[in-house]
Design a protein around this motif. Structure first.
Motif, PDB file in Angstrom:
ATOM      1  N   SER A 156       0.832  -1.212   0.000  1.00  0.00           N
ATOM      2  CA  SER A 156       0.000   0.000   0.000  1.00  0.00           C
ATOM      3  C   SER A 156       0.863   1.257   0.000  1.00  0.00           C
ATOM      4  CB  SER A 156      -0.927  -0.002   1.218  1.00  0.00           C
ATOM      5  OG  SER A 156      -1.846  -1.073   1.148  1.00  0.00           O
ATOM      6  N   LEU A 157       1.910   1.269   0.855  1.00  0.00           N
ATOM      7  CA  LEU A 157       2.770   2.448   0.953  1.00  0.00           C
ATOM      8  C   LEU A 157       3.599   2.642  -0.315  1.00  0.00           C
ATOM      9  CD1 LEU A 157       3.894   1.979   4.656  1.00  0.00           C
ATOM     10  CD2 LEU A 157       2.384   3.760   3.780  1.00  0.00           C
ATOM     11  N   ALA A 158       4.118   1.541  -0.876  1.00  0.00           N
ATOM     12  CA  ALA A 158       4.917   1.655  -2.098  1.00  0.00           C
ATOM     13  C   ALA A 158       4.077   2.163  -3.264  1.00  0.00           C
ATOM     14  CB  ALA A 158       5.545   0.309  -2.433  1.00  0.00           C
ATOM     15  N   MET A 159       2.862   1.642  -3.383  1.00  0.00           N
ATOM     16  CA  MET A 159       1.983   2.086  -4.473  1.00  0.00           C
ATOM     17  C   MET A 159       1.580   3.541  -4.291  1.00  0.00           C
ATOM     18  SD  MET A 159       1.683  -0.495  -6.528  1.00  0.00           S
ATOM     19  CE  MET A 159       0.181  -0.264  -7.489  1.00  0.00           C
ATOM     20  N   ALA A 160       1.357   3.949  -3.051  1.00  0.00           N
ATOM     21  CA  ALA A 160       0.983   5.341  -2.792  1.00  0.00           C
ATOM     22  C   ALA A 160       2.099   6.303  -3.202  1.00  0.00           C
ATOM     23  CB  ALA A 160       0.656   5.524  -1.308  1.00  0.00           C
ATOM     24  N   GLY A 202       4.103   5.673  -5.671  1.00  0.00           N
ATOM     25  CA  GLY A 202       4.378   5.483  -7.096  1.00  0.00           C
ATOM     26  C   GLY A 202       5.623   4.678  -7.381  1.00  0.00           C
ATOM     27  N   LEU A 203       6.111   3.921  -6.414  1.00  0.00           N
ATOM     28  CA  LEU A 203       7.313   3.104  -6.584  1.00  0.00           C
ATOM     29  C   LEU A 203       6.880   1.657  -6.819  1.00  0.00           C
ATOM     30  CD1 LEU A 203       9.556   4.754  -3.857  1.00  0.00           C
ATOM     31  CD2 LEU A 203       9.588   5.144  -6.320  1.00  0.00           C
ATOM     32  N   PHE A 204       6.490   1.409  -8.053  1.00  0.00           N
ATOM     33  CA  PHE A 204       5.838   0.142  -8.390  1.00  0.00           C
ATOM     34  C   PHE A 204       6.803  -1.039  -8.330  1.00  0.00           C
ATOM     35  CE2 PHE A 204       3.732   3.635 -10.721  1.00  0.00           C
ATOM     36  CZ  PHE A 204       2.528   3.621 -10.020  1.00  0.00           C
ATOM     37  N   ALA A 205       8.081  -0.807  -8.664  1.00  0.00           N
ATOM     38  CA  ALA A 205       9.055  -1.899  -8.574  1.00  0.00           C
ATOM     39  C   ALA A 205       9.306  -2.296  -7.129  1.00  0.00           C
ATOM     40  CB  ALA A 205      10.365  -1.497  -9.261  1.00  0.00           C
ATOM     41  N   HIS A 206       9.239  -1.290  -6.225  1.00  0.00           N
ATOM     42  CA  HIS A 206       9.342  -1.619  -4.803  1.00  0.00           C
ATOM     43  C   HIS A 206       8.223  -2.581  -4.414  1.00  0.00           C
ATOM     44  CE1 HIS A 206      12.153   1.680  -4.611  1.00  0.00           C
ATOM     45  NE2 HIS A 206      12.276   1.603  -3.294  1.00  0.00           N
ATOM     46  N   ALA A 207       7.014  -2.233  -4.841  1.00  0.00           N
ATOM     47  CA  ALA A 207       5.864  -3.086  -4.522  1.00  0.00           C
ATOM     48  C   ALA A 207       6.037  -4.476  -5.118  1.00  0.00           C
ATOM     49  CB  ALA A 207       4.588  -2.434  -5.043  1.00  0.00           C
ATOM     50  N   GLU A 208       6.521  -4.536  -6.359  1.00  0.00           N
ATOM     51  CA  GLU A 208       6.677  -5.836  -7.021  1.00  0.00           C
ATOM     52  C   GLU A 208       7.709  -6.707  -6.318  1.00  0.00           C
ATOM     53  OE1 GLU A 208       5.840  -8.726 -10.018  1.00  0.00           O
ATOM     54  OE2 GLU A 208       4.791  -7.002  -9.175  1.00  0.00           O
ATOM     55  N   SER A 209       8.783  -6.060  -5.759  1.00  0.00           N
ATOM     56  CA  SER A 209       9.805  -6.852  -5.067  1.00  0.00           C
ATOM     57  C   SER A 209       9.231  -7.580  -3.864  1.00  0.00           C
ATOM     58  CB  SER A 209      10.968  -5.946  -4.636  1.00  0.00           C
ATOM     59  OG  SER A 209      10.598  -5.104  -3.556  1.00  0.00           O
ATOM     60  N   VAL A 210       8.208  -6.996  -3.240  1.00  0.00           N
ATOM     61  CA  VAL A 210       7.527  -7.656  -2.117  1.00  0.00           C
ATOM     62  C   VAL A 210       6.472  -8.626  -2.635  1.00  0.00           C
ATOM     63  CG1 VAL A 210       6.056  -7.269  -0.104  1.00  0.00           C
ATOM     64  CG2 VAL A 210       7.988  -5.750  -0.539  1.00  0.00           C
ATOM     65  N   SER A 211       5.740  -8.194  -3.656  1.00  0.00           N
ATOM     66  CA  SER A 211       4.661  -9.024  -4.190  1.00  0.00           C
ATOM     67  C   SER A 211       5.174 -10.379  -4.672  1.00  0.00           C
ATOM     68  CB  SER A 211       3.963  -8.285  -5.338  1.00  0.00           C
ATOM     69  OG  SER A 211       2.886  -9.038  -5.842  1.00  0.00           O
ATOM     70  N   LEU A 212       6.327 -10.384  -5.347  1.00  0.00           N
ATOM     71  CA  LEU A 212       6.904 -11.642  -5.822  1.00  0.00           C
ATOM     72  C   LEU A 212       7.188 -12.595  -4.668  1.00  0.00           C
ATOM     73  CD1 LEU A 212       9.378 -10.366  -8.578  1.00  0.00           C
ATOM     74  CD2 LEU A 212       7.350 -11.791  -8.938  1.00  0.00           C
TER      75      LEU A 212
END
Length: 442
Positions: free
Chosen positions: A409-413, A415-425
């Motif tokens: 949620s914080l990464a997407m807010a 706009g750091l989408f690769a940060h979010a993806e590193s956790v999502s994976l």
């Protein structure tokens, strides 16, 4: 010589300002940038040429570094009384700074989550010691002792050569006392450039410590970021806070001691007692006529000394904190109780028997201090200045699952989408049990 200023609150006080000639400072900066470029391009050859230009000594490459024999010879030429005093100072400084050292730590804040801090000494530092008429062995101790307490492995020292390339034996003896065997006959901006950038003879350092003239300070300013620096020092300053118990002669003596640094040194007395201010003024005028460095002292006092009378000790304390001086002397009835109200000062000296000179030499506290009001956000030199702190964080798979959605949620807010993806994976891998067993252990 001195006027008495009577004010009702700290906002009416006007701090002495050192006049800076913009054109002169721009010329200094240009000269320093040229020196830095010359050292970067020519290395040792630049140091030799610049030493001849500024210090009048032509050195051979092998003479840049002081030999072990010269260091040993310096010790044998010194008065044992001086050496004994220096050793006492070293031991007191070590005792004070050994109480400052931090240790690394780590702890589990919840099952599977480890946090911590790793404290590591700087690998290699440089010390700059000015030359000229004055000699500053005490400054070597003030820098080298906390460096050794911190665990710094390598210390290189630069200082300008005197006639025929000789260095003062006191400088060499104290360096040897602190196990500094790497000493170079190089001064000025070129020494700072050599320490920061490295040459064939001088290996670059990680951080530079020590005072100097405007060229040295300009070089430190220009090279900050390439190398760490201790601080950008301005003129030395003292504020003497006194009530009716103050001794006018002692206060005047301390103002004169401050003034003998140089014409830009600042001496300020703050008191609610007008009679004391009058007595101090008379004593300053009397003692100044007897002083050995009278021209410097009178110039400093006329430009930068202040006798300030305020309505109360409460207002005096407000003014001291507003000035945020390098040194504060507490010549009051109960200095230990009053010190609780001093929030902004580089060093605080308690009572009539503790002039600044005690801290300069033998008391153990450090005399490398913030100036120009920077005590509002800076501190005296200490062990922390020679240490680095690294944070440590460890999560187990279960902890990542617990916090994963919040991180996304914080990464997407932001706009750091690769940060979010590193956790999502990782979360997807945990759901499929793709995380290796060895990494799943908490």
């Amino acid at each position: 010589m001195l006027e008495i200023e009577t004010i009702t609150n700290q906002n009416q006080f006007r701090r002495p300002q050192v006049q800076k000639d913009r054109e002169e400072w721009e010329k200094i900066r240009k000269d320093v940038l040229d020196i830095i470029e010359q050292v970067q391009e020519e290395g040792d050859r630049a140091l030799i040429d610049l030493t001849e230009k500024f210090d009048g000594v032509r050195l051979r490459p092998e003479e840049l570094r002081v030999s072990r024999e010269e260091i040993q010879g310096a010790k044998s030429s010194l008065d044992q009384k001086i050496l004994s005093a220096l050793k006492k100072a070293r031991d007191n400084i070590f005792d004070f700074h050994s109480r400052q050292k931090r240790d690394s730590w780590s702890t589990c804040v919840r099952d599977g989550v480890l946090i911590g801090q790793k404290v590591t000494p700087i690998d290699r530092i440089g010390i700059y010691i000015p030359g000229g008429k004055a000699v500053y062995p005490s400054t070597i101790l003030m820098i080298a002792v906390p460096a050794r307490v911190a665990g710094v492995g390598e210390i290189a020292m630069c200082t300008p050569p005197g006639p025929q390339g000789a260095l003062h034996p006191l400088i060499l003896a104290v360096a040897d006392m602190m196990d500094i065997g790497e000493i170079y006959r190089v001064g000025g901006a070129q020494a700072i450039a050599a320490l920061a950038l490295g040459t064939e003879t001088i290996s670059r350092v990680d951080k530079i410590f020590g005072p100097g003239n405007r060229y040295v300070e300009a070089a430190k300013r220009e090279l900050f970021g390439v190398v760490g620096i201790d601080l950008l020092a301005g003129p030395s300053e003292v504020v003497i806070l006194s009530d009716e118990t103050g001794n006018a002669t002692l206060i005047a003596a301390d103002m004169i001691a401050q003034a003998e640094h140089d014409p830009d040194a600042i001496s300020i007395v703050v008191t609610p007692v007008e009679e004391l201010a009058l007595g101090v003024r008379a004593e300053v005028e009397r003692l100044a006529t007897l002083a050995k460095r009278r021209d410097i002292i009178v110039s400093s006092l006329e430009k930068n000394a202040r006798l300030v009378v305020v309505p109360s000790l409460r207002e005096a304390l407000k003014l001291v904190n507003d000035i945020a001086p390098e040194h504060v002397e507490m010549m009051v009835r109960d200095p230990l109780q009053m010190v609780e109200h001093i929030c902004h000062a580089g060093a605080i000296f308690l009572g009539q028997s503790t002039p600044v000179a005690v801290g300069d030499y033998i008391g153990g506290t450090n005399h490398v201090l913030p100036t120009g009001g920077s005590a509002r956000f800076s501190s005296c030199l200490g062990v922390d200045d020679f240490m680095k702190r690294s944070s440590i964080l460890g999560y187990g798979p279960q902890n990542l699952e617990e916090d994963g959605e919040d991180i996304l949620s914080l990464a997407m807010a932001e706009g750091l989408f690769a940060h979010a993806e590193s956790v999502s994976l990782r979360l997807k891998g945990l759901a499929r049990k793709d995380i290796p067993e060895k990494d799943r252990r908490t």
